[in-house]
Motif scaffolding. Structure first.
Motif: not given
Length: 213
Positions: A69-73, A181-182, A207-211
């Motif tokens: 969902a994040w990568t495919d609109s 996440p940014a 708030d998800l982290t990049t880890e």
């Protein structure tokens, strides 16, 4: 001379039984003990299977859906419109997701899922539900005081972020799409899925982290 206080004795009885597992739990524990005692299965094997289904197999499916969902609109749009149909892309459909609805966290909206009547849960994409999700306390308080419940999970929301609570049923269950996440703009789906947590798809983590989770 010793006296007998019936009220006190009744209170002690209730207190003792409040800490006993339910009848189904007792039966499961008895069967597990017999299987281990007779050498049918090792306790380590049982623990490994429980961990796999509760922490890995199920949540990883949901995480793959979120990452797509994040990568495919286009997929995201289909997921929000009809999640039960969209997840067929992954062959994740099942009786627990026949009427699945996806809701999306935004900068000014947070979603929280609960099942006030029992513990309905989309286990085909999230695995086994956590013990706290099935507890009477969570089921009652998530509706009455969602912000306080979220605080106890470490989610501190400012007043400008609204909270919407979704009540799952046997006919309709929910999947929260957390915010991406940014700094992950160039990540592929596999890498993105690794940072999606089960709780973020229930709504008790924001708030998800990049880890990796």
């Amino acid at each position: 001379m010793t006296t007998f206080d019936s009220d006190h004795a009744a209170a002690l009885h209730r207190e003792l039984h409040a800490h006993l597992p339910s009848d189904p739990a007792l039966r499961v524990k008895t069967l597990e003990s017999l299987a281990v005692e007779r050498g049918i299965v090792a306790p380590e094997t049982i623990d490994a299977w429980i961990e796999a289904f509760s922490d890995h197999i199920g949540p990883k499916r949901g995480a793959a859906v979120v990452a797509r969902a994040w990568t495919d609109s286009g997929f995201r749009g289909r997921l929000l419109e009809n999640a039960a149909e969209a997840i067929k892309d992954f062959d994740f459909q099942g009786s627990a997701t026949g009427h699945l609805k996806a809701v999306e966290n935004t900068d000014d909206q947070h979603h929280l899922v609960v099942c006030t009547l029992c513990s309905c849960y989309p286990f085909s994409i999230l695995g086994m539900s956590p013990a706290w999700y099935k507890s009477a306390e969570y089921r009652a308080r998530a509706v009455r005081e969602p912000r306080k419940v979220l605080e106890e999970f470490g989610v501190l929301l400012p007043d400008n972020i609204g909270v919407r609570v979704w009540d799952s049923t046997a006919e309709l269950r929910y999947l929260v799409i957390p915010q991406r996440p940014a700094g992950t703009e160039d990540w592929d789906e596999s890498r993105l899925a690794a940072i999606v947590t089960r709780n973020s798809m229930i709504g008790t983590h924001r708030d998800l982290t990049t880890e990796p989770a």
